[in-house]
Design an enzyme around this catalytic site. Structure first.
Site, PDB file in Angstrom:
ATOM      1  N   LYS A 140       0.534   1.243   7.263  1.00  0.00           N
ATOM      2  CA  LYS A 140       1.480   2.311   6.920  1.00  0.00           C
ATOM      3  C   LYS A 140       1.340   3.506   7.862  1.00  0.00           C
ATOM      4  O   LYS A 140       2.336   4.115   8.254  1.00  0.00           O
ATOM      5  CB  LYS A 140       1.256   2.773   5.481  1.00  0.00           C
ATOM      6  CG  LYS A 140       1.339   1.678   4.436  1.00  0.00           C
ATOM      7  CD  LYS A 140       2.691   1.046   4.402  1.00  0.00           C
ATOM      8  CE  LYS A 140       2.823   0.098   3.215  1.00  0.00           C
ATOM      9  NZ  LYS A 140       4.103  -0.635   3.268  1.00  0.00           N
TER      10      LYS A 140
ATOM     11  N   ARG B 120      -2.319   3.694  -2.657  1.00  0.00           N
ATOM     12  CA  ARG B 120      -2.063   4.769  -1.706  1.00  0.00           C
ATOM     13  C   ARG B 120      -1.998   6.081  -2.474  1.00  0.00           C
ATOM     14  O   ARG B 120      -1.463   6.138  -3.580  1.00  0.00           O
ATOM     15  CB  ARG B 120      -0.735   4.545  -0.984  1.00  0.00           C
ATOM     16  CG  ARG B 120      -0.777   3.468   0.075  1.00  0.00           C
ATOM     17  CD  ARG B 120       0.524   3.371   0.815  1.00  0.00           C
ATOM     18  NE  ARG B 120       1.592   2.835   0.002  1.00  0.00           N
ATOM     19  CZ  ARG B 120       2.565   3.530  -0.558  1.00  0.00           C
ATOM     20  NH1 ARG B 120       2.631   4.836  -0.377  1.00  0.00           N
ATOM     21  NH2 ARG B 120       3.481   2.961  -1.292  1.00  0.00           N
TER      22      ARG B 120
ATOM     23  N   ARG C 203      -4.915  -7.029  -4.636  1.00  0.00           N
ATOM     24  CA  ARG C 203      -4.238  -7.522  -3.428  1.00  0.00           C
ATOM     25  C   ARG C 203      -4.863  -8.770  -2.823  1.00  0.00           C
ATOM     26  O   ARG C 203      -6.045  -9.041  -3.019  1.00  0.00           O
ATOM     27  CB  ARG C 203      -4.290  -6.423  -2.356  1.00  0.00           C
ATOM     28  CG  ARG C 203      -3.589  -5.126  -2.742  1.00  0.00           C
ATOM     29  CD  ARG C 203      -2.170  -5.145  -2.327  1.00  0.00           C
ATOM     30  NE  ARG C 203      -1.422  -3.990  -2.805  1.00  0.00           N
ATOM     31  CZ  ARG C 203      -0.297  -3.566  -2.220  1.00  0.00           C
ATOM     32  NH1 ARG C 203       0.190  -4.157  -1.161  1.00  0.00           N
ATOM     33  NH2 ARG C 203       0.361  -2.543  -2.735  1.00  0.00           N
TER      34      ARG C 203
ATOM     35  N   LYS D  16       9.859  -7.689  -2.513  1.00  0.00           N
ATOM     36  CA  LYS D  16      10.059  -7.839  -1.060  1.00  0.00           C
ATOM     37  C   LYS D  16       9.276  -9.030  -0.497  1.00  0.00           C
ATOM     38  O   LYS D  16       9.812  -9.828   0.270  1.00  0.00           O
ATOM     39  CB  LYS D  16       9.578  -6.534  -0.420  1.00  0.00           C
ATOM     40  CG  LYS D  16       9.989  -6.353   0.999  1.00  0.00           C
ATOM     41  CD  LYS D  16      10.102  -4.862   1.302  1.00  0.00           C
ATOM     42  CE  LYS D  16       9.531  -4.521   2.641  1.00  0.00           C
ATOM     43  NZ  LYS D  16       8.398  -3.618   2.586  1.00  0.00           N
ATOM     44  N   THR D  17       8.007  -9.148  -0.911  1.00  0.00           N
ATOM     45  CA  THR D  17       7.186 -10.254  -0.416  1.00  0.00           C
ATOM     46  C   THR D  17       7.763 -11.593  -0.898  1.00  0.00           C
ATOM     47  O   THR D  17       7.829 -12.552  -0.139  1.00  0.00           O
ATOM     48  CB  THR D  17       5.717 -10.066  -0.864  1.00  0.00           C
ATOM     49  OG1 THR D  17       5.266  -8.833  -0.308  1.00  0.00           O
ATOM     50  CG2 THR D  17       4.814 -11.187  -0.375  1.00  0.00           C
TER      51      THR D  17
ATOM     52  N   TYR E  87      -9.220   2.116   0.078  1.00  0.00           N
ATOM     53  CA  TYR E  87      -8.076   1.283  -0.323  1.00  0.00           C
ATOM     54  C   TYR E  87      -7.191   0.940   0.887  1.00  0.00           C
ATOM     55  O   TYR E  87      -6.856   1.830   1.696  1.00  0.00           O
ATOM     56  CB  TYR E  87      -7.234   1.987  -1.404  1.00  0.00           C
ATOM     57  CG  TYR E  87      -5.931   1.248  -1.596  1.00  0.00           C
ATOM     58  CD1 TYR E  87      -5.912   0.028  -2.289  1.00  0.00           C
ATOM     59  CD2 TYR E  87      -4.747   1.685  -1.012  1.00  0.00           C
ATOM     60  CE1 TYR E  87      -4.748  -0.707  -2.401  1.00  0.00           C
ATOM     61  CE2 TYR E  87      -3.572   0.950  -1.117  1.00  0.00           C
ATOM     62  CZ  TYR E  87      -3.578  -0.244  -1.811  1.00  0.00           C
ATOM     63  OH  TYR E  87      -2.439  -0.979  -1.890  1.00  0.00           O
TER      64      TYR E  87
ATOM     65  N   SER F  89       8.922  -0.203  -3.389  1.00  0.00           N
ATOM     66  CA  SER F  89       7.880  -0.993  -4.045  1.00  0.00           C
ATOM     67  C   SER F  89       8.404  -1.609  -5.349  1.00  0.00           C
ATOM     68  O   SER F  89       9.280  -1.044  -5.990  1.00  0.00           O
ATOM     69  CB  SER F  89       6.686  -0.101  -4.396  1.00  0.00           C
ATOM     70  OG  SER F  89       6.146   0.419  -3.229  1.00  0.00           O
ATOM     71  N   ALA F  90       7.838  -2.762  -5.698  1.00  0.00           N
ATOM     72  CA  ALA F  90       8.139  -3.457  -6.957  1.00  0.00           C
ATOM     73  C   ALA F  90       9.563  -3.995  -7.036  1.00  0.00           C
ATOM     74  O   ALA F  90      10.148  -4.094  -8.106  1.00  0.00           O
ATOM     75  CB  ALA F  90       7.842  -2.564  -8.162  1.00  0.00           C
ATOM     76  N   CYS F  91      10.147  -4.358  -5.899  1.00  0.00           N
ATOM     77  CA  CYS F  91      11.469  -4.985  -5.897  1.00  0.00           C
ATOM     78  C   CYS F  91      11.418  -6.413  -5.357  1.00  0.00           C
ATOM     79  O   CYS F  91      12.442  -6.996  -5.027  1.00  0.00           O
ATOM     80  CB  CYS F  91      12.453  -4.161  -5.066  1.00  0.00           C
ATOM     81  SG  CYS F  91      12.946  -2.635  -5.863  1.00  0.00           S
TER      82      CYS F  91
ATOM     83  N   HIS G  68      10.344   0.068   7.123  1.00  0.00           N
ATOM     84  CA  HIS G  68       9.625  -0.564   6.022  1.00  0.00           C
ATOM     85  C   HIS G  68      10.476  -1.744   5.543  1.00  0.00           C
ATOM     86  O   HIS G  68      11.109  -1.681   4.484  1.00  0.00           O
ATOM     87  CB  HIS G  68       9.433   0.485   4.925  1.00  0.00           C
ATOM     88  CG  HIS G  68       8.541   0.064   3.810  1.00  0.00           C
ATOM     89  ND1 HIS G  68       8.628   0.602   2.554  1.00  0.00           N
ATOM     90  CD2 HIS G  68       7.532  -0.836   3.752  1.00  0.00           C
ATOM     91  CE1 HIS G  68       7.715   0.044   1.777  1.00  0.00           C
ATOM     92  NE2 HIS G  68       7.036  -0.820   2.475  1.00  0.00           N
TER      93      HIS G  68
ATOM     94  N   ASP H  64       6.766  -6.786   5.400  1.00  0.00           N
ATOM     95  CA  ASP H  64       6.583  -5.352   5.128  1.00  0.00           C
ATOM     96  C   ASP H  64       7.157  -4.421   6.201  1.00  0.00           C
ATOM     97  O   ASP H  64       7.668  -3.368   5.867  1.00  0.00           O
ATOM     98  CB  ASP H  64       5.089  -5.062   4.936  1.00  0.00           C
ATOM     99  CG  ASP H  64       4.814  -3.749   4.219  1.00  0.00           C
ATOM    100  OD1 ASP H  64       5.604  -3.395   3.315  1.00  0.00           O
ATOM    101  OD2 ASP H  64       3.839  -3.067   4.556  1.00  0.00           O
TER     102      ASP H  64
ATOM    103  N   ASN I 293      -2.550  -3.261  -9.048  1.00  0.00           N
ATOM    104  CA  ASN I 293      -2.276  -3.231  -7.606  1.00  0.00           C
ATOM    105  C   ASN I 293      -3.333  -4.037  -6.830  1.00  0.00           C
ATOM    106  O   ASN I 293      -3.611  -3.746  -5.679  1.00  0.00           O
ATOM    107  CB  ASN I 293      -2.237  -1.770  -7.130  1.00  0.00           C
ATOM    108  CG  ASN I 293      -1.674  -1.622  -5.726  1.00  0.00           C
ATOM    109  OD1 ASN I 293      -0.812  -2.400  -5.298  1.00  0.00           O
ATOM    110  ND2 ASN I 293      -2.171  -0.653  -4.981  1.00  0.00           N
TER     111      ASN I 293
HETATM  112  C1  OXD Z   1       3.538  -0.615  -0.122  1.00  0.00           C
HETATM  113  C2  OXD Z   1       2.771  -1.761   0.409  1.00  0.00           C
HETATM  114  O1  OXD Z   1       2.984   0.170  -0.906  1.00  0.00           O
HETATM  115  O2  OXD Z   1       3.348  -2.535   1.181  1.00  0.00           O
HETATM  116  O3  OXD Z   1       4.703  -0.463   0.253  1.00  0.00           O
HETATM  117  O4  OXD Z   1       1.585  -1.889   0.087  1.00  0.00           O
HETATM  118 MN    MN Z   2       5.199  -1.812   1.880  1.00  0.00          MN
END
Ligand code: OXD
Ligand code: MN
Length: 600
Positions: A210, A73, A379, A256-257, A201, A252-254, A230, A281, A377
């Protein structure tokens, strides 16, 4: 000029107008049926937009590479175009709608010459539910169409639901020449419209995600009295058979998924615990007729990061991506399967990297830095239904009832593993003051603290001070608002090692959170909020000492006082419109800290 005939006059007129500007050679309405999907794939294979993967090893899977300058993004090129600058606040980029439409129209002009414009009618949330919203995306990218088919409910059913005059978000996407200097991701909340140009992207071009589900939806949610967040949504099935649902906001990067698809540790599984994944998400939440907060996940797919995803960190995701998955920007192996860093198994002896160049383990660039096979990044796009923990409630028109809200961040030394807010207002303060440290995989300086209120910093479609005000007012609408908690899975010891094992073991903390939300367990009061007692956590099957536990919950008065100083700078950005309740909570915390006596 190609034309299509629709019952919906406004939709028809808008498509005519956009066609006039972009000048495609042909228009195709995406129906959502399998036959059309197959034909689109075939077309994309023939042009090289997609590569067909090894169908005996990865049935239904395809591969795509984005341009090298188009891999994430682009927040700097993302704008909220409201008429008044003050309405977007200090944390968003602003441009005036009138001049911006003009500027973008120049880039869109004739940009689809010789190409096909696809019309994608889509519903975020079950078609026809009062929780859902409809959008129509026009795009010249088959990759976008195929991703949207996984991520949302697409096709004729949505068009039929729109009827002659149903409301919809106008979403226009064009790849144009993918020149970063002519890339714009534009939101016009007052017109319920999105224009995205010059990118391919996912986060910039799957406009249901988003752009609609967060930036436009947050604006609509404020107006209509609900929450577009979010957040992940997951259900915890307890040994007594009840399922309690949580939502969670993490920058991001914590992980979540990973948390959304958690697999219980063996000992808890044996007791009867089970996880149900609703979403990883986005959560749309409304106060329902029972006075409680209910949530739907408006999406039907995952658009997840691959590097770091492996059978230990996320076994359910590994299962979900075995078929019908779009892989973007990973390493392509000679047998037409895929590989990524920290994935499943060692790197192949050779392959083609995400930029299309030959790759071998150990390859380095001119500066001697290792060249990655997969873009950090890179996906996967996969249907939620393929995840072994997928919830059976995803088509339910008003979703799931929410018992607790979790907020999180990555803090190496400051925040304890978990603490509970004193009440809704204090919880909103914890949300407004959320922050996370950047990792090596993110843009910016490693370790730097980024303020990211409720993980919405890049996604709130209006002034964040009013967003905090909206959250405060939502608490007053509920009979019994869910309790709000903060978690930090990432605290490190003095040797730089994570103290808490994380991943599956996080279920032990979710369980405490749920017990607290039902008033079934006590807690210790601290200046931050309530924290658990060691003996209240189910540690069956885990060797975790009280000494390590105390390390996890150590509260440093000095560190928190420094945090308050840094926080003040952020809050001051909002000036006078910051809700007085946030300032009240800041002062109350400062006072509690002053009185606090550390016991080390
Ligand atoms: C983000 C995503 O950037 O879910 O938060 O891709
Ligand atoms: Mn997200």
């Amino acid at each position: 000029m190609p034309k299509i005939k629709l019952k919906h006059k406004k939709l028809q007129n808008w498509i005519n107008e956009m066609t006039e500007m972009c000048r495609p050679e042909k228009i195709v309405v995406v129906s959502g049926d399998q036959q059309q999907k197959k034909e689109l794939e075939k077309e994309a294979f023939s042009t090289g937009e997609l590569i067909k993967l090894n169908q005996s090893k990865l049935p239904g899977c395809v591969y795509h590479r984005t341009a090298v300058n188009d891999v994430a993004r682009t927040e700097g090129l993302t704008f909220i175009c409201a008429r008044k600058k003050k309405d977007v606040g200090p944390t968003n980029n602003w441009m005036s709608p009138k001049s911006t439409y003009k500027k973008a129209a120049k880039i869109f002009k004739n940009s689809m010459k010789g190409r096909i414009m696809y019309i994608i009618p889509f519903s975020m949330g079950p078609v026809g539910s009062p929780f859902s919203k409809v959008g129509v995306e026009l795009t010249d990218s088959i990759y976008v169409v195929l991703n949207m088919l996984i991520m949302t409910r697409v096709g004729s059913e949505v068009l039929a639901y729109l009827g002659r005059d149903g409301k919809f978000t106008k979403c226009l996407h064009g790849k144009a020449d993918r020149d970063i200097n002519r890339r714009l991701i534009l939101h016009f909340p007052e017109d319920n419209a999105i224009w995205s140009v010059g990118s391919g992207y996912g986060g910039n071009v799957l406009l249901g995600k988003k752009c609609l589900s967060l930036r436009i939806a947050s604006f609509l949610a404020k107006k209509e009295g609900w929450l577009a967040e979010h957040m992940l949504i997951l259900g915890v099935e307890l040994p007594d058979g009840r399922i309690k649902y949580l939502t969670g906001a993490f920058p991001s990067a914590c992980g979540k998924t990973n948390l959304a698809m958690l697999v219980p540790p063996k000992a808890l599984k044996k007791k009867g615990y089970k996880i149900w994944t609703v979403g990883d998400d986005i959560a749309w939440m409304r106060v329902d007729s029972d006075g409680a907060l209910w949530a739907i996940n408006p999406e039907t797919g995952f658009f997840g990061v691959l590097p770091g995803t492996n059978p230990h960190t996320n076994p359910n995701a590994m299962e979900a991506i075995k078929k019908n998955t779009i892989y973007t920007n990973v390493l392509l192996k000679p047998d037409l399967t895929v590989w990524w860093e920290d994935g499943d198994g060692p790197p192949p002896a050779r392959g083609t990297d995400w930029t299309g160049k030959p790759w071998q383990p150990g390859r380095v660039d001119e500066e001697g830095k290792p060249i990655k096979g997969a873009q950090p990044n890179s996906r996967f796009t996969a249907p939620i239904a393929q995840c072994p923990s997928a919830s059976f409630r995803s088509e339910h028109h008003h979703g799931v009832p929410i018992s607790a809200i979790i907020l999180g961040g990555r803090r190496a030394s400051l925040a304890p593993l978990v603490y509970e807010s004193f009440n809704w207002q204090h919880g909103v303060y914890l949300g407004a003051t959320m922050a996370s440290e950047r990792t090596a995989a993110q843009y910016g300086k490693q370790g730097e603290v980024r303020r990211d209120p409720i993980a919405m910093l890049p996604f709130c479609g209006y002034n964040m001070a009013n967003y905090f005000r909206h959250w405060l007012s939502m608490g007053k609408k509920m009979v019994k608002p869910p309790r709000i908690f903060f978690v930090n899975w990432f605290r490190k010891d003095k040797h730089g090692k994570f103290i808490w094992p994380g991943f599956s073991e996080n279920l032990r903390i979710l369980n405490w959170i749920l017990e607290r939300s039902e008033g079934r367990v006590g807690a210790i009061k601290t200046p931050l909020g309530y924290i658990p007692r060691y003996e209240d956590i189910d540690m069956t099957g885990l060797n975790f000492s009280r000494k390590r536990w105390d390390e996890l919950f150590y509260i440093s008065k000095k560190a928190w006082q420094n945090e308050l100083k840094d926080l003040k700078k952020f809050l001051n950005k909002f000036g006078k419109i910051l809700p007085k309740e946030v300032i009240e909570e800041y002062k109350a915390f400062d006072k509690r800290l002053k009185k606090y006596r550390e016991n080390r």
